[in-house]
Design a protein around this motif. Structure first.
Motif, PDB file in Angstrom:
ATOM      1  N   ASN A 119      33.545  86.334  -3.942  1.00 35.09           N
ATOM      2  CA  ASN A 119      32.537  87.228  -4.503  1.00 35.09           C
ATOM      3  C   ASN A 119      32.635  87.280  -6.020  1.00 35.09           C
ATOM      4  OD1 ASN A 119      31.911  87.946  -1.819  1.00 35.09           O
ATOM      5  ND2 ASN A 119      33.436  89.570  -1.836  1.00 35.09           N
ATOM      6  N   THR A 121      31.733  90.112  -8.936  1.00 31.92           N
ATOM      7  CA  THR A 121      31.377  91.521  -9.045  1.00 31.92           C
ATOM      8  C   THR A 121      31.566  92.012 -10.471  1.00 31.92           C
ATOM      9  OG1 THR A 121      32.156  91.860  -6.781  1.00 31.92           O
ATOM     10  CG2 THR A 121      31.862  93.820  -8.123  1.00 31.92           C
ATOM     11  N   GLU A 138      29.375  87.213  -2.081  1.00 31.36           N
ATOM     12  CA  GLU A 138      28.397  88.201  -2.554  1.00 31.36           C
ATOM     13  C   GLU A 138      28.371  88.248  -4.078  1.00 31.36           C
ATOM     14  OE1 GLU A 138      28.901  92.057  -0.816  1.00 31.36           O
ATOM     15  OE2 GLU A 138      29.281  91.222   1.166  1.00 31.36           O
TER      16      GLU A 138
END
Length: 180
Positions: A119, A121, A138
């Protein structure tokens, strides 16, 4: 499957909102300019108060900077995660991170040609991706701005300012941590 840190960080930030809203806005005190701690015992690198640069051809387990940026150069590999607290994560084209990339209070930059298997972030900063396919997991960008102040940055700043000037180093051989 690896568990994401995002729900924990979002919860912590949401709990801090009432406390921050009750106080008048003020500038955060800067952390000491040259508090530097490095631990390379297990193949990881961590610094405080300066930038951490992973050089071309270098391979590290984890890379962490507090009050500084993590810069992963072309040809460098991070086997697990990269994290910057009150700093940015900057990957150069050709850099590879096999885990997650997280910045709390700063930006994450993943240009074309860099790759993050996990991910990406950015909490309290911007997630800058040239191509979405360069991140395998993500892609999260979260800021909470109230009256012009980013509450995520404020929360992290207050938490870190309480321990300003000390660096906590955890050593597997010792019974506890040491304040430096």
């Amino acid at each position: 499957m690896r568990r994401s840190l995002l729900p924990t960080v979002v919860l912590a930030c949401s709990l801090a909102v009432p406390a921050l809203a009750a106080e008048p806005a003020k500038k955060l005190a800067k952390a000491p300019a040259k508090t530097i701690c490095v631990n390379v015992k297990d193949g990881s690198k961590a610094v405080q108060g300066t930038n951490l640069v992973i050089e071309p051809g270098e391979k590290v387990k984890d890379a962490v900077a507090v009050d500084g940026d993590v810069i992963v150069k072309k040809g460098a590999v991070v086997d697990n995660d990269v994290a910057a607290i009150r700093g940015r994560v900057i990957l150069e084209p050709g850099a590879k991170v096999k885990g997650d990339v997280v910045s709390v209070g700063g930006d994450v930059k993943v240009p074309a040609g860099a790759h993050v298997d996990g991910n990406a972030t950015a909490l309290g900063g911007k997630l800058q991706l040239d191509r979405k396919e360069d991140v395998g997991g993500e892609q999260v960008n979260f800021s909470l701005v109230f009256n012009g102040d980013d509450l995520v940055k404020e929360f992290i700043g207050k938490a870190l300012d309480e321990d300003a000037g000390k660096c906590h180093i955890l050593d597997d051989d010792d019974d506890g941590d040491k304040d430096v």
